[in-house]
Design an enzyme around this catalytic site. Structure first.
Site, mmCIF file in Angstrom:
data_model
loop_
_atom_site.group_PDB
_atom_site.id
_atom_site.type_symbol
_atom_site.label_atom_id
_atom_site.label_comp_id
_atom_site.label_asym_id
_atom_site.label_seq_id
_atom_site.Cartn_x
_atom_site.Cartn_y
_atom_site.Cartn_z
ATOM 1 N N THR A 35 18.326 -45.435 49.318
ATOM 2 C CA THR A 35 17.879 -46.663 49.991
ATOM 3 C C THR A 35 17.762 -46.456 51.508
ATOM 4 O OG1 THR A 35 20.169 -47.490 50.075
ATOM 5 C CG2 THR A 35 18.796 -48.289 48.259
ATOM 6 N N LYS A 91 28.533 -45.789 40.935
ATOM 7 C CA LYS A 91 28.990 -44.417 41.173
ATOM 8 C C LYS A 91 29.345 -44.172 42.641
ATOM 9 C CE LYS A 91 27.048 -40.989 38.707
ATOM 10 N NZ LYS A 91 25.973 -40.192 38.016
ATOM 11 N N TYR A 145 28.181 -54.122 42.284
ATOM 12 C CA TYR A 145 28.468 -53.906 43.714
ATOM 13 C C TYR A 145 29.882 -54.384 44.036
ATOM 14 C CZ TYR A 145 27.601 -54.081 48.801
ATOM 15 O OH TYR A 145 27.643 -53.894 50.162
#
Ligand code: UDP
Length: 313
Positions: A35, A91, A145
């Site tokens: 990202t 992860k 998240y």
């Protein structure tokens, strides 16, 4: 100091890099560009005090040479990104944090975890102090998240208690500014993009949910102060100026002078109804206070987005 910043090509990681370099430190940036973006660090290409490693921190990581600090900022961080990347998000919060902690331990470096206001979930206590344990849905779409960051905090404290690692944890509230991705789905770039194009501004739900927006330079100043402090327990950083999302949309309409209309869309699942940092601890401990007024921060952000649009055109 020589510090490693994971997520170093991301929005916050790249600004934090600039801050360390400005103060004369050396920085190793690490990012897999999942990202983050090379444009965010392009200005550092010829900087002798900067090195970049393209790598995924969720896999085994070794960095040559001494390190005084490991700052773990790698993670998808917008709801759209972590919904598209649920497993990499889990992860990097779990395995990535473990690798970054292991590296800090190996080097005898101070470890700094970028955590989030999302650990408070849809909060039942308002504003949120660090002592609040939160209200998170582990199996909802945001759980990837929220739970990854909660695990990351627990792992960081375990390394501190069990291995004696020197650790810091920041809980970052909504932050905005240049180098955000225009299409990352977060409300500041979404509304600014829509307003600048004259397209409808998409308010989710009725827009009665609240957020509090901190300009990136204020946030980075707080991060830097926390890194240099002695506090082991989490510290909130964010701007306590709270508003509803509808008020925010109207504010951006006025500020940009756009003719965009406001349209209403479905509220995403588990979207927190209210969010405002209690920054009593940061004020007392770090002497920190956000200073940049919303309009000034938004003007800087608009100028950045206009610059990007001009360079693409
Ligand atoms: N939001 C909105 N329109 C958009 C994008 C977001 O109304 O186009 C709302 C979203 O539902 C949330 C708030 O703005 O209530 C902040 O969303 P963001 O994605 O920036 O981050 P969050 O604080 O939810 O993590």
């Amino acid at each position: 100091m020589r510090v490693l910043i994971t997520g170093g090509a991301g929005f916050l990681g790249s600004h934090l890099t600039d801050r360390f370099l400005a103060d004369g430190h050396e920085v190793v940036g690490l990012d897999n560009f999942i990202t983050g973006h090379p444009d965010n660090i392009a200005h550092l290409a010829s900087n002798q005090k900067y090195e970049f490693v393209q790598h995924n921190i969720s896999t085994y990581t070794y960095v040559k040479g001494k390190l005084d600090g490991v700052l773990h900022f790698a993670s998808p961080a917008s709801p759209i990104d972590y919904l598209e990347l649920p497993i990499p998000t889990l992860k990097v919060g779990a395995l990535g944090t473990h690798n970054a902690l292991g590296l800090a331990k190996e080097k005898g470096a101070r470890f700094f975890l970028a955590s989030t206001s999302e650990v408070y979930g849809d909060p039942l206590v308002h504003p949120q102090p660090e002592t609040y344990w939160g209200n998170v849905n582990p199996v909802g779409p945001r759980g990837v998240y929220d739970e990854a960051k909660r695990f990351a905090e627990a792992l960081t404290m375990a390394y501190h208690r069990f291995h004696g690692l020197d650790t810091r944890i920041v809980r970052i509230f909504n932050t905005y500014g240049p180098r955000m991705k225009l299409n990352d789905g977060r409300v500041v770039p979404a509304f600014l993009d829509q307003a600048l194009r004259g397209e409808p501004m998409t308010v989710f739900g009725t827009g009665s949910q609240t957020r509090s927006f901190c300009y990136v330079s204020d946030l980075v100043d707080g991060l830097y102060r926390l890194m240099l402090s002695e506090e082991r327990y989490p510290v909130n950083l964010g701007n306590p100026r709270e508003m509803t999302i509808l008020e925010f949309a109207e504010h951006i309409r006025r500020m940009t002078g756009t003719k965009s209309e406001i349209v209403f869309r479905d509220l995403p699942e588990d979207d927190p109804k209210q969010r405002q940092p209690d920054i009593t601890k940061a004020r007392a401990l770090l002497g920190w206070e956000p200073r940049v007024p919303l309009d000034e921060g938004l003007r800087e952000t608009v100028a950045y987005f206009r610059g990007i649009a001009a360079s693409v055109a």
